[in-house]
Design a protein around this motif. Structure first.
Motif, PDB file in Angstrom:
ATOM      1  N   SER A1207       0.916  -1.231  -0.104  1.00  0.00           N
ATOM      2  CA  SER A1207      -0.059  -0.042  -0.084  1.00  0.00           C
ATOM      3  C   SER A1207       0.955   1.271   0.113  1.00  0.00           C
ATOM      4  O   SER A1207       0.491   2.412  -0.705  1.00  0.00           O
ATOM      5  N   GLY A1210       1.538   1.748  -3.830  1.00  0.00           N
ATOM      6  CA  GLY A1210       0.573   2.468  -4.219  1.00  0.00           C
ATOM      7  C   GLY A1210       0.303   4.206  -3.807  1.00  0.00           C
ATOM      8  O   GLY A1210       0.093   4.869  -4.832  1.00  0.00           O
ATOM      9  N   ARG A1214       0.870   7.537  -6.791  1.00  0.00           N
ATOM     10  CA  ARG A1214      -0.229   8.620  -7.247  1.00  0.00           C
ATOM     11  C   ARG A1214       0.445  10.027  -7.367  1.00  0.00           C
ATOM     12  O   ARG A1214       0.171  10.596  -8.362  1.00  0.00           O
TER      13      ARG A1214
END
Length: 1343
Positions: A1207, A1210, A1214
């Protein structure tokens, strides 16, 4: 060369005019020197007076030379040249209409005028651009100077104000282009270079950053009109489109300027197609390209947004081209397209009279807006809510979408983004202000009418169904309809009778003729004609003597007889008499000739009226249902928004306060809860929040409705009294602070004070509770203006302390509190010279207090104790020698207790029975003694000590004034020291022993089975900690222990006490603060809110939370004494949200990674991984994780740990920059490799990367050293935000590090051992049971 023999070609650069080109092409013969320029200019002026504009043909070299030396020539010459060229071009534009209309114009003359036109325009435009360039450079140089004199300096330097000179030149060029000059060119086709020359100067002027300023408005308008003429007359569409796209990409200031120009061209010049061309170019831009070009995307987005505001109808036809950008990565383009849709809904697709196609388009736009309310970008979600707010405010949202959009807003209240939450609150507030339902939105008030009207609608529908059921279709009409098919079936059966035999169920033995007749009728109604005919045939033979089967006429044919019989059965017995010829039945039967002809028919107007009433009732029920659903959603939102009132973002808190003001004004019952909950924010340190609370109460309570000042005052008092119902002490204090502010600023009218006194003195009828609340409000106002109560002291004494029995102790308590506000309760400061305000002991107030307390001690009234407490406090605040009064009061109460004791011991009692006091009496007596003792201590600490200090200061000042300081008299020194409180060493020792004994003995009561005892003990110990912090410090763990008390009341009290102690730095904040963190998941919402508020305030105290986090994590994830995994996640998500600084994040992530080595359980591994995933990591933070990869690499076999680190990848992707994606990819590769194959895979991966890079060294060291020992800790400031230091240096080519010695990571929770452990595990710390994924590696043992 003769001027009439050459042709002037417009050059791309001035140097081209110096080179010889084609045949008869004009070439500058000589560039004049600077000193010859004035004379040649004068010659040109003389030739112009003689020859007119054609003089330029012979003197162009002069103007060219001036342009060539522009930077060096005198400003006066520049200005003269500009003024002269304006005259030349103006004169030429005046003469050209006549020349163009001259049909006898020769070719040479036409060529001469064309060359003169091009030369004149070229010279003027080049001069204009030279001035513009020079002015721009000068303004940049003067930018730092600023001030009012900048414009004057510019004018003094250049001789004139250039900004005022541009507009006339542009207007002159516009006037010239409006002429039909194309006839000067051959075939009337104007050359593209000339159009580009004129329009090019416009675009270059627009590139000036100051063009968007208000002072340059006239220049912008002139440029717009000039380009508009070029668009309409000279086919400039394509070039203008390309140029506008380029300028939007490179000049951010031009978006609004170009929007104004394009909208003007589309409306005033009729060039609507240019909007489509520009939008088409923007729509064809690749979304991926725009994601790499944020400045261009920003320009396009601003252009589209403003263009939609100006010409939404024109833009709407091109919206399909822009839809693709809604799926692009750039959020600004998505915002622009959504904003354009909203503008079209507001300005074009608004109203109830839309056509079907327009309604469909509007619904599609609204659907798109709603869908992007869940966009991945918080900026888009926020923008969508803003757009819906505008749509709602302008009442452009269809009623059918109210519920969906309200639900969207309520859902966004839980958004992670503060900006989204803020806009969601604003949208809900707009819904309230513009709702079409009612000014009062109470769901309880709407439920009754909704139920009543729904029941009425059901009754109306039932009546209609009953009426419809009675209005049966005419049997004659039905018979006519079925007759042709029935004839065909009968004809077929008569020809082939064997096919119909045995098909229906035959006639039963006990069946009657009527029952068979009914079966036939039902078969005919179901269109089962074949079965009906066969059953009728069987019934004729079975019931030859029974009606209606006995009416078969032998003279008739079988077919006719069957039809007559079936018609009689279906229509009724009256049919045969009216119908002799069955063949013509279809023509002879009418609606009035059936058995239903006598039934009354409903008139058409009555039917329409009934239908209208039903429709109206349905609309009313739908309206009430929508209003009820809307109120339920608002109620749901109130519950969510009220929890956001104590967010650490000021703007959100302000929006929450404004929302509750509006909700309260719309009569939502739950709004009062929010209005009360905002009261404590009046103590906020944020001025904006405090002012928002004050404004909210001004709006809600200081502007009541009423026809007169007295009526308004009564309404205001009634509303404030409602706040006091069941109000806690904290609520009353907050309201007192607000009223004090209003009184000090004279915002409360005199009528309010007058009505309060009238109610308090019973001059107007009121209930006891209303009278009590009036006294409370007077006391609150007295804090702002003590004279409100001070001037009416005797009145208040007579109100609450009269001699009547039974005594109203509630009113008496409020009277005492009101009177107490006339004194300054703060500790006297040394700077004050006046003595404190005190009343003599003989004052009637103290007599009445003493008498009321003494008489009430023997009465079992629970309200006596709070009154007694207020009375004792008042005596110590206002009385001279309060200890004397209280001693007399104690004596009187003790005397009454002894008298009661004497009454109990009667002669009839047995000698062995000892006298017993009532429990309440003993409780009252002890409570009074305790209050007196406590107030005596406060009196000595504050009043007496302060007064002694005041007297000492006055004495010293007096001595300095009268004489010089002399040697002190030893005999009087002791007296002075005693009076000044200096003889206190022994007293301090005595106090220390007393406090120590209390902590050692009385804290045993924390194990009491009574929650109230534990709660009161917590308050008392907190007070001791404030007064004697060092003495209470060893018992601090006992205070923290009460935070886990099983009783909710004790936990709340402990939370309040510890909040004050920690925030005031009265106790040392240690690892036990994790107990405060546990309160974040307390089942009681008020305790959880208290804990959240505590950490919000603590986050403002430097690096406090950052320093405490490692200890909190250690304690909460410990196998013994920790919390469960899900609650741990909830707590850490809140606490880690306070870590916002990059340096703190990098340092903390390094400590957490090192912590993996000392963690002992799988649960602790998962907890640490979760904490790392919640940190706002940057690229530098990720490098810290990579450095410490070995600390957690062998734990990645656990799916939860792997998911947590994944995570992190991720989140980083972004907002990652292109150069940072390589590091992210490397980290993800390591994660996946280690998750599937273990740490060996990392070494293989590193070796492969080293070989692929062809490094000069034979073998590369691993990216993270597994055998480097950490240096010992240098100080105890490990958890303070570190200073910037260069500990690690990355070499991207070789992927090696040059590291200095690093500080060892030490957690305070590990300080139990004498020798602080190293972050690297020793042999005895190494787990004996290793993780299966970890395997021995040959590379790991290489030296």
């Amino acid at each position: 060369m003769s001027p009439h023999l050459y042709e002037f070609h417009l050059p791309l650069s001035p140097e081209e005019l110096l080179k010889s080109g084609g045949v008869n092409q004009y070439v500058v013969q000589e560039v004049l020197s600077i000193r010859h320029l004035p004379s040649h200019l004068k010659a040109f002026q003389a030739a112009f007076r003689a020859q007119g504009p054609l003089a330029m043909l012979e003197h162009f070299d002069t103007i060219y030379s001036i342009l060539h030396h522009f930077r060096s020539i005198d400003p006066g010459l520049k200005e003269d040249t500009l003024e002269f060229l304006i005259k030349v071009v103006s004169r030429h534009s005046q003469e050209l209409p006549a020349i163009l209309d001259d049909a006898t114009l020769s070719g040479s003359d036409r060529s001469a005028h064309l060359n003169a036109l091009k030369m004149n325009c070229y010279a003027l435009i080049c001069l204009l651009e030279s001035f513009e360039t020079m002015t721009s450079q000068t303004s940049l140089m003067d930018l730092d100077l600023g001030g009012k004199g900048r414009k004057a300096r510019a004018k003094a330097t250049h001789g004139f104000d250039w900004e005022e000179e541009r507009q006339p030149i542009l207007q002159l060029l516009t006037q010239l282009l409006q002429l039909d000059i194309r006839h000067l060119w051959s075939h009337s086709i104007i050359e593209e270079e000339f159009v580009c020359l004129v329009t090019g100067c416009c675009y270059r002027l627009l590139e000036n950053p100051t063009i968007s300023h208000q002072k340059n408005r006239s220049t912008r308008e002139a440029i717009t009109h000039l380009l508009g003429v070029a668009l309409t007359r000279y086919n400039h569409m394509l070039s203008a489109t390309v140029k506008i796209i380029q300028m939007l990409q490179h000049f951010e200031h031009l978006a609004s300027v170009l929007v104004a120009a394009v909208s003007l061209w589309a409306t005033d010049y009729g060039m609507k197609s240019i909007v489509g061309e520009i939008v088409r170019e923007i729509g064809q831009k690749c979304p991926q390209e725009l994601s790499r070009d944020p400045s261009g995307a920003k320009g396009f987005a601003a252009f589209l947004t403003e263009l939609a505001e100006r010409v939404p109808a024109i833009l709407m036809s091109s919206m399909c081209i822009l839809i693709d950008h809604l799926d692009g990565e750039n959020y600004m383009m998505r915002n622009a397209v959504l904003a354009a849709m909203a503008e079209m809904v507001l300005q074009v697709l608004n109203g109830d009279q839309l056509e079907a196609a327009a309604r469909d388009t509007r619904d599609q736009f609204l659907d798109t807006l709603q869908a992007h309310g869940h966009d991945v970008s918080s900026f888009v979600r926020s923008r969508v809510l803003q757009l819906f707010t505008r749509i709602v405010q302008q009442k452009a949202l269809p009623l059918t979408r109210f519920q969906a959009v309200v639900a969207l807003a309520v859902g966004r209240l839980a958004d992670k983004s503060v900006l989204v939450c803020k806009n969601a609150i604003q949208l809900l507030a707009s819904f309230l202000a513009n709702n079409p339902f009612s000014c009062k939105l109470s769901d309880t008030d709407l439920a009754g009418p909704l139920q009543k009207e729904t029941q009425k609608l059901q009754e109306m529908r039932a009546q209609r169904r009953a009426a419809a059921a009675s209005a049966v279709l005419d049997p004659g009409e039905e018979w006519e309809a079925m007759l042709p098919e029935l004839k065909a079936t009968l004809q077929q059966l008569l020809k082939l009778p064997q096919e119909g035999e045995g098909m229906p169920e035959g006639v039963a033995e006990a069946e009657t003729a009527e029952e068979v007749e009914g079966r036939v009728r039902r078969l005919l109604a179901k269109a089962s004609y074949k079965q009906a005919i066969l059953l009728t045939r069987e019934a004729i033979g079975h019931f030859q003597e029974s009606e209606p089967f006995c009416h078969m006429d032998p003279e008739e044919s079988e077919k006719t007889g069957f039809l007559n019989l079936l018609g009689t059965i279906f229509k009724g017995p009256a049919a045969p008499t009216q119908e002799k010829n069955p063949q013509g039945a279809a023509g002879n039967l009418g609606p009035g000739e059936t058995g239903c002809k006598d039934k009354p028919s409903v008139s058409e107007p009555e039917k329409c009226r009934e239908n209208d009433e039903l429709v109206k009732q349905e609309m009313l029920v739908q309206y009430l249902q929508d209003a009820y659903s809307f109120s339920l959603k608002i109620t749901e939102a109130i519950g969510i928004i009220s929890k956001m009132m104590y967010e650490h973002t000021t703007t959100v808190v302000q929006e929450v306060i404004e929302f509750f003001v509006m909700v309260f004004q719309f009569g939502v019952p739950q709004a009062l809860f929010g209005v009360r909950r905002m009261l404590p924010l009046v103590w906020s340190k944020e001025p904006g929040v405090r002012e928002a609370v004050l404004n909210a109460y001004r709006q809600l309570y200081l502007k009541p409705k009423g026809d007169s000042a007295r009526a308004k005052a009564q309404t205001l008092i009634h509303n404030l009294s409602l706040l006091l119902v069941d109000a806690s002490v904290g609520t009353v204090q907050c309201l007192e602070e607000i009223l004090c502010e209003f009184v000090q600023k004279d915002e409360l009218k005199p009528a309010v004070t007058q009505v309060l006194w009238e109610r308090a003195t019973k001059k107007v009828p009121c209930s006891p509770l209303e009278r009590c609340s009036s006294v409370m409000l007077l006391g609150m106002m007295a804090r702002g203006k003590p004279e409100i109560v001070g001037s009416n002291l005797d009145t208040l004494v007579s109100i609450g302390l009269d001699e009547k029995l039974p005594q109203d102790y509630r009113l008496a308590q409020q009277v005492c509190r009101a009177i107490a506000n006339i004194s300054d309760r703060r500790k006297p400061s040394l700077g004050k010279r006046h003595p404190p305000f005190r009343l003599p002991q003989e004052h009637c107030l103290f007599e009445r207090l003493q008498e009321t307390v003494t008489k009430g001690v023997v009465r079992p009234d629970p309200l006596w104790i709070p009154f007694k407490e207020a009375a004792v406090t008042l005596i110590y605040q206002l009385a001279e020698g309060p200890e004397v009064i209280c001693a007399q009061m104690l004596q009187g109460c003790a005397k009454q207790a002894l008298e009661k004791l004497g009454e109990k011991s009667t002669p009839q009692e047995a000698p062995k029975d000892s006298p017993v006091l009532p429990t309440f009496l003993l409780m009252n007596l002890l409570s009074l003694a305790g209050d007196v003792a406590l107030q005596q201590l406060v009196h000595l600490e504050q009043a007496v000590s302060g007064e002694l200090c005041r007297r000492r200061v006055l004495r010293e000042e007096q001595e300095h004034k009268t004489k010089e300081p002399k040697e002190k008299n030893p005999s009087s020194e002791a007296t002075m020291e005693e009076e000044m409180g200096l003889v206190g060493a022994t007293a301090d020792d005595t106090e220390a022993e007393l406090i120590r004994s209390i902590c050692e003995l009385e804290l045993l009561d924390e194990k009491s089975s009574l929650p109230i005892v534990r709660s009161n003990l917590m308050i008392a110990t907190g007070d001791l900690a404030i007064r004697f912090p060092n003495l209470v410090d060893p018992w601090t763990p006992h205070l923290y222990a009460r935070l886990r008390d099983p009783a909710q009341q004790v936990r709340k009290t402990a939370g309040l006490v510890m909040t004050h102690l920690i925030l005031k730095d009265m106790v040392k904040v240690k690892g036990q603060v994790s107990e405060m963190a546990v309160l974040l998941i307390d089942p009681a919402p008020q305790i959880a809110a208290l804990a959240k508020n505590f950490f919000n305030e603590l986050s403002h105290k430097g690096n406090a939370i950052y320093n405490l986090l490692p200890d909190i994590i250690s304690r909460l994830s410990a196998p013994e004494g920790g919390v469960e995994e899900e609650p741990f996640h909830t707590i850490m998500k809140q606490l880690l949200s306070y870590i916002t600084k990059d340096k703190q994040t990098e340092s903390l992530v390094e400590k957490l990674c090192q912590r993996f080595r000392t963690a002992q359980t799988e649960r602790q591994y998962r907890d640490l991984a979760y904490c790392v995933s919640q940190l706002p990591l940057t690229e530098r933070g990720l490098r810290k994780v990579l450095e410490n990869f070995d600390c957690f690499g062998d734990k990645l076999s656990d799916e939860s740990i792997f998911s947590a680190f994944l995570s992190v990848v991720g989140k980083l992707r972004r907002g990652a920059k292109p150069e940072g994606k390589a590091v992210i990819d490397e980290f993800e590769q390591k994660l996946r490799a280690c998750h599937t194959r273990g740490l060996d895979a990392i070494e293989e991966l590193e070796i492969g990367q080293a070989g692929s890079q062809r490094a000069p060294s034979a073998r590369k060291q691993p990216a993270v050293s597994r055998h480097r020992h950490l240096a010992p800790a240098a100080s105890h400031s490990d958890f303070v935000t570190p200073e910037p230091r260069r500990t690690t240096r990355w070499h991207p080519n070789s992927q090696q590090r040059v590291s200095r010695k690093k500080l060892r990571i030490v957690f305070s929770s590990d300080e139990s051992s004498e020798e602080e452990p190293s972050a690297e595990m020793t042999d005895d710390e190494t787990p004996k049971k290793t993780t299966p994924i970890r395997r021995a590696s040959a590379h790991r043992h290489r030296s």
